[in-house]
Design an enzyme around this catalytic site. Sequence first.
Site, short mmCIF file in Angstrom:
data_model
loop_
_atom_site.label_atom_id
_atom_site.label_comp_id
_atom_site.label_asym_id
_atom_site.label_seq_id
_atom_site.Cartn_x
_atom_site.Cartn_y
_atom_site.Cartn_z
N HIS A 67 47.15 59.36 -19.07
CA HIS A 67 46.70 58.54 -18.56
C HIS A 67 46.11 57.23 -19.15
O HIS A 67 44.96 56.73 -19.04
CB HIS A 67 45.55 58.99 -17.59
CG HIS A 67 46.21 59.93 -16.68
ND1 HIS A 67 46.33 59.78 -15.33
CD2 HIS A 67 46.56 61.37 -16.93
CE1 HIS A 67 46.75 60.91 -14.81
NE2 HIS A 67 47.00 61.92 -15.62
N TYR A 337 41.38 67.95 -22.78
CA TYR A 337 40.44 66.68 -22.86
C TYR A 337 39.56 66.46 -23.90
O TYR A 337 39.31 65.44 -24.29
CB TYR A 337 39.68 66.92 -21.58
CG TYR A 337 40.31 66.68 -20.09
CD1 TYR A 337 41.69 66.75 -20.20
CD2 TYR A 337 39.62 66.47 -18.95
CE1 TYR A 337 42.57 66.57 -19.13
CE2 TYR A 337 40.12 66.50 -17.70
CZ TYR A 337 41.53 66.26 -17.85
OH TYR A 337 42.31 66.21 -16.50
#
EC number: 1.11.1.-
Length: 359
Positions: A67, A337
């Site tokens: 992303h 993450y």
Amino acid sequence: MTEKRRRSSLISRYALIAVTIGATAGLFAWAGGWVHGPIGQQPLTSGRLIDAFEANTGPHPGFRRNHAKGVCVSGRFESNGNGTQLSRASVFRPGVVPVVGRLSAPGFDPTQEDDTAMVRSLALSFTLSHGEQWRTAMNSVPIFAVSTPQALLEQLAASRPDAASGRVDPAKMEMFLEKHPETRAFHEWLSSHPASSTFYDASYFSINAFKFTNAAGNTRFVRWSVVPDATYRPVAASAARDPDFLAHDLSKRLERGPVRWHLMITPAGPGDPTNDATRVWPEERELHRVDAGVLVIGRAESQIDGPCRDINFDPLVLPVGMEPSDDPLLAARSSAYAVSFNRRTREEALAAQAASNRR
């Protein structure tokens, strides 16, 4: 169409979207030590997985490993109090909570053109009282392509482009599909649900299940979604004329006022899977979903220096009253993450220091 031709078409199409779902899969790297190879080999870790992503997609220092292209957004959540029947989390008490978020599409290249993306994504960080936060990262597809870290590893290997041609090898993809038929549900959903024309006419889904506990101590497993006030429209071919149409359109729309979604919480029923993100729950569960309030987004800013830049949208940052389910991908997402966040922020710091030294 014969079975052979149908299967060939499926594999070819899957190969075309493999870059998208491979990028989406980057959300779900696994925590260190979960997956072990043969005796004598090191365990597969989230760090090694991110290394593989970087090696396969080229370096984009300072950007998220997935992303990479997105836009910061901010606004508020207007809770109507209905969510308290399921969870004692303070976010569901009647009132207003500040929200910072990020709208994006899966992919590793921050310069990719928007019309190549088949999925939209929305990440949110709710700032609650007493120092609590709720963070969630959602996709415009209600299910995921794989259900376990091991299957993710195999998917990434199958969708890795050939070094010479730059294309996915259909034979490798066919082998993956043979071993993991559950992946077809994700492909079929994408085939029947074209990408939305804008960021704000898409619904976004938690994908994974979570455990909610209310003030009485009653627990329910749930999934949630945010459903737009705007009517969904599929992306038009003309959108390709602007490689950044998603962000541009959002900015123009916000000049007329904020955009809104309803936060809908869907409780699980008996037998509904809570540890398999590839499976949808029965349609009748939606008859019992709870409208917990309205998400209002009124501002969009560049991700380079906007308020979402330094937020790690870790889905395990949860307030009291919410807990992770037994879905193995949740801890995996959290681990990946963290690796991505640490690497990109370090790269930003090194770049800033190098620029300072040149002055």
